[in-house]
Write an enzyme that holds these catalytic residues in place. Structure first.
Site, mmCIF file in Angstrom:
data_model
loop_
_atom_site.group_PDB
_atom_site.id
_atom_site.type_symbol
_atom_site.label_atom_id
_atom_site.label_comp_id
_atom_site.label_asym_id
_atom_site.label_seq_id
_atom_site.Cartn_x
_atom_site.Cartn_y
_atom_site.Cartn_z
ATOM 1 N N CYS A 124 32.488 57.579 94.015
ATOM 2 C CA CYS A 124 31.533 58.304 94.840
ATOM 3 C C CYS A 124 31.861 58.029 96.320
ATOM 4 C CB CYS A 124 30.125 57.861 94.343
ATOM 5 S SG CYS A 124 28.823 59.176 94.959
ATOM 6 N N CYS A 125 32.013 56.866 96.724
ATOM 7 C CA CYS A 125 31.949 56.359 98.125
ATOM 8 C C CYS A 125 33.639 57.312 98.326
ATOM 9 C CB CYS A 125 31.882 55.237 98.294
ATOM 10 S SG CYS A 125 30.164 54.326 98.284
ATOM 11 N N CYS A 207 23.204 55.796 101.852
ATOM 12 C CA CYS A 207 22.932 56.770 101.083
ATOM 13 C C CYS A 207 21.453 56.270 100.211
ATOM 14 C CB CYS A 207 23.961 57.180 100.133
ATOM 15 S SG CYS A 207 25.422 57.970 100.830
ATOM 16 N N CYS A 210 21.448 54.682 96.704
ATOM 17 C CA CYS A 210 22.163 53.244 96.732
ATOM 18 C C CYS A 210 21.589 52.174 97.555
ATOM 19 C CB CYS A 210 23.704 53.358 96.856
ATOM 20 S SG CYS A 210 24.436 54.520 95.661
ATOM 21 N N CYS A 233 31.311 50.309 101.439
ATOM 22 C CA CYS A 233 31.775 51.572 100.753
ATOM 23 C C CYS A 233 33.127 51.882 100.900
ATOM 24 C CB CYS A 233 30.865 52.474 101.611
ATOM 25 S SG CYS A 233 31.402 52.775 103.431
#
Length: 237
Positions: A124-125, A207, A210, A233
C-alpha cells in the site's frame, strides 16, 4: 546566481557534492544548511512535507522564497492533515505541489481488494507513497525532509546531507540534529503551523488507517503501523 542559472550536474558530481556537504555541514544550523541548498540547487530543490508541521517548509521559504513544497495525498489522510496543507499554502511563501497515486482508493480496492493497508501495508505504501514521490521528484536534483535522529532508532544515523541512491538525488535533512524541544521552540517563536492532531495525542501523523495516538514513554514513531514489524513507509529506505 538565480534558480534558472544553476548548473546541471551529473550523478557522480551530485554524489560527490553530497558527500562533501555531509562533512562540511554536519555542525551547521538548519538555516545554514537550507541556504546552502538554495544557493546550490535553486529551483531544482524542493521540500517534502507530510504536513505534520510546517517547520522545514518555513525554514526553506526563508532561504528560497516560493520554494516548492511537495505533499503526498494518499487518499487516506486525516481531514486535519489536508487542512494543514491548505493553511500552509494560504499563509506561507511556498508553492505547494500535491502528488496523488495513479489509482484512487476505490480503484486500488477494486484491483487489490479493500483495506490493502491492513493486509499488505508495504505494498500500500509503495503504491500510494513511494511510487508517486519517485515520479514527483523527477525534475529536482535535491529534496529536503523533516527527518530527525531522535525520532526513532531507525533514524538515529540520518545525515544532514546524504545521497538518495534510489532516486539518484541529494537528500537534505536540515533538522536531523534537532530534538523535539528544538522543534517546539521554533514553532513557538515563529508561529509555525502544526497539525492539530499533535495536540490530540498523536506524535507522528501519517495515513489515518495506520496511525494511532502514542502512549506515555513510547517514541514518536510508535503510533505508526502499531502492532506490525513495519516502522517506515519506504520513502526513506
Amino acid at each position: 546566481m538565480t534558480g534558472d542559472q544553476i548548473e546541471e550536474r551529473s550523478v557522480e558530481e551530485l554524489k560527490e557534492l553530497a558527500a562533501r556537504a555531509a562533512r562540511e555541514l554536519e555542525e551547521a544550523s538548519a538555516p545554514e544548511i537550507l541556504q546552502w541548498a538554495a544557493d546550490t540547487f535553486g529551483r531544482k530543490f524542493c521540500v517534502t512535507s507530510s504536513m505534520e508541521d510546517a517547520v522545514v517548509a518555513h525554514l526553506a521559504s526563508r532561504a528560497l522564497p516560493g520554494v516548492d513544497v511537495v505533499f503526498l495525498d494518499t487518499g487516506y489522510h486525516f481531514p486535519e492533515t489536508i487542512g494543514t496543507r491548505d493553511a500552509v499554502e494560504a499563509v506561507m511563501d511556498v508553492n505547494v505541489i500535491t502528488l496523488t497515486p495513479r489509482r484512487s482508493v476505490a480503484e486500488q480496492d477494486a484491483e487489490y481488494g479493500p483495506k490493502l493497508h491492513d493486509r499488505d501495508p508495504d505494498l500500500c505504501c509503495a503504491l500510494r507513497k513511494v511510487k508517486p514521490l519517485e515520479e514527483g521528484l523527477t525534475s529536482y536534483a535535491a529534496w529536503a525532509t523533516g527527518l530527525r535522529r531522535d525520532e526513532s532508532p531507525t533514524r538515529a544515523n540520518t545525515p544532514v546531507v546524504g545521497w538518495d541512491e534510489k532516486r539518484q538525488k541529494v537528500k537534505i535533512s536540515p533538522i536531523a540534529r534537532w530534538t523535539q524541544d528544538d522543534v517546539d521552540a521554533y514553532v513557538a517563536e515563529h508561529g509555525v503551523l502544526t497539525n492539530p492532531l499533535l495536540m490530540d495525542g498523536y506524535a507522528s501523523v501519517g495515513c489515518a488507517p495506520c496511525t494511532r495516538r502514542v502512549l506515555e514513554g513510547e517514541d514518536a514513531r510508535a503510533g505508526r503501523w502499531a502492532g506490525r514489524g513495519k516502522t517506515e513507509c519506504g520513502l526513506h529506505d
